[in-house]
Design an enzyme around this catalytic site. Structure first.
Site, PDB file in Angstrom:
ATOM      1  N   ASN A  13      21.142  94.952  14.705  1.00 55.48           N
ATOM      2  CA  ASN A  13      20.119  95.520  15.417  1.00 55.48           C
ATOM      3  C   ASN A  13      19.407  96.491  14.558  1.00 55.48           C
ATOM      4  OD1 ASN A  13      19.745  95.173  18.981  1.00 55.48           O
ATOM      5  ND2 ASN A  13      19.927  93.595  17.439  1.00 55.48           N
ATOM      6  N   ARG A  71      25.190  85.955  12.577  1.00 54.56           N
ATOM      7  CA  ARG A  71      25.399  86.041  13.977  1.00 54.56           C
ATOM      8  C   ARG A  71      26.265  85.045  14.382  1.00 54.56           C
ATOM      9  NH1 ARG A  71      20.972  89.432  16.722  1.00 54.56           N
ATOM     10  NH2 ARG A  71      21.892  88.460  18.752  1.00 54.56           N
ATOM     11  N   HIS A 104      10.791  90.771  20.631  1.00 54.72           N
ATOM     12  CA  HIS A 104      11.610  91.637  21.204  1.00 54.72           C
ATOM     13  C   HIS A 104      12.321  92.604  20.183  1.00 54.72           C
ATOM     14  CE1 HIS A 104      14.114  92.604  24.777  1.00 54.72           C
ATOM     15  NE2 HIS A 104      15.309  92.036  24.159  1.00 54.72           N
TER      16      HIS A 104
END
Length: 303
Positions: A61, A199, A277
């Site tokens: 992130n 990921r 987002h």
């Protein structure tokens, strides 16, 4: 020149919480503090808490943002329990409280008294719960499309992003992970093969899927779900709070911001255009400048 690489900034520490007992947390640290409480230029340290999708971690992130924030603050990127390099115990109670207690235990172990908190999605819910439970430990809050506080007024639940997350849980493949990540951003060029592979490795690591299920059930179980409805407690939050949203957010859509904006006494809202987002990635420079300016206005006697 400082080394902001993943390995150079990586730290681990064992903490003890009432719910989970002794657990090991991984975090990434940069920016030199002048003492244990206040960093450069008298600024509080900054703790950044990641979102909760498959393969999420503080580094995925916020790793690229670390150098910019570390230039201004003693900065810690924390892998919340169940994610990244941190231990993956079964969640006891609601996840936001479970994770907030672990973050407080980390700060205690490091001798850090008070911090600014920045949380994305799931991390926004953890930051909010920490601030409500330990208001004296928090200076200011930056909440990015936060979970628990986002109350969708017009969009159906589950949202598109949450549906893709659930589909990965049922069928954990690279294709379903790519579909999930694609809902995070407007700019699909950011959904690279390298990102999917990184990921996917984290999302399928030993214990990761069990941890995701345990976290998810804490929001569905009637005995623990209500504790995660943070919007019901938003009026009690005393801190200056910057709400940030991507206008095209498909996980926690923009209409979810307005209840929080109305209820939090010292809230303000910034909306990034052409952004989903992950504002810290799609609007990286503007996001960093906005956040630094907001946090720099903190006065210790009147947060």
């Amino acid at each position: 020149m400082s080394d902001f690489s993943k390995e150079a900034t990586r730290r681990t520490v064992q903490v003890k919480t009432e719910a989970a007992g002794a657990i090991t947390l991984t975090y990434y640290e940069a920016g030199a503090p002048s003492d244990s409480t206040v960093g450069a230029e008298g600024r509080l340290p900054l703790v950044m808490l990641h979102g909760g999708g498959p393969g999420a971690s503080s580094w995925s992130n916020f790793g690229p943002a670390l150098p910019g924030f570390a230039a201004e603050f003693h900065t810690l990127l924390v892998d919340q329990p169940g994610f990244g390099g941190s231990d993956k115990p079964a969640v006891v109670g609601n996840y936001y409280r479970f994770a907030a207690d672990a973050v407080v235990a980390l700060l205690d172990e490091l001798g850090i008294g008070k911090v600014h908190l920045l949380g994305n999605s799931l991390g926004g819910g953890t930051a909010m719960r920490l601030a409500l439970t330990h208001p004296d430990r928090v200076g200011r809050l930056v909440l990015m499309g936060p979970g628990g506080l986002s109350l969708n007024l017009f969009h159906a639940d589950p949202t598109e992003g949450v549906q893709r997350l659930m589909e990965f849980g049922a069928d954990p493949t690279r294709e379903s992970l790519r579909a999930f990540i694609s809902t995070m951003v407007v700019n699909q060029d950011l959904v690279t093969d390298e990102l999917v592979e990184e990921r996917f490795a984290d999302a399928t690591a030993p214990g990761a899927q069990d941890a995701m299920r345990s976290m998810g059930m804490s929001f569905w179980n009637p005995e623990t779900a209500e504790d995660g409805m943070l919007w019901r407690e938003a009026h009690r939050l005393p801190h200056h709070t910057l709400l940030t949203w991507g206008r095209e957010d498909r996980v926690n859509p923009l209409d979810g911001a307005f209840a929080a904006l109305k209820l939090i006494p010292k809230a303000q809202l910034h909306v990034f255009p052409r952004c989903g987002h992950w504002a810290q990635i799609e609007a990286a420079d503007e996001f960093r400048q906005l956040t630094v300016n907001f946090l720099a206005r903190h006065k210790e006697r009147s947060s």
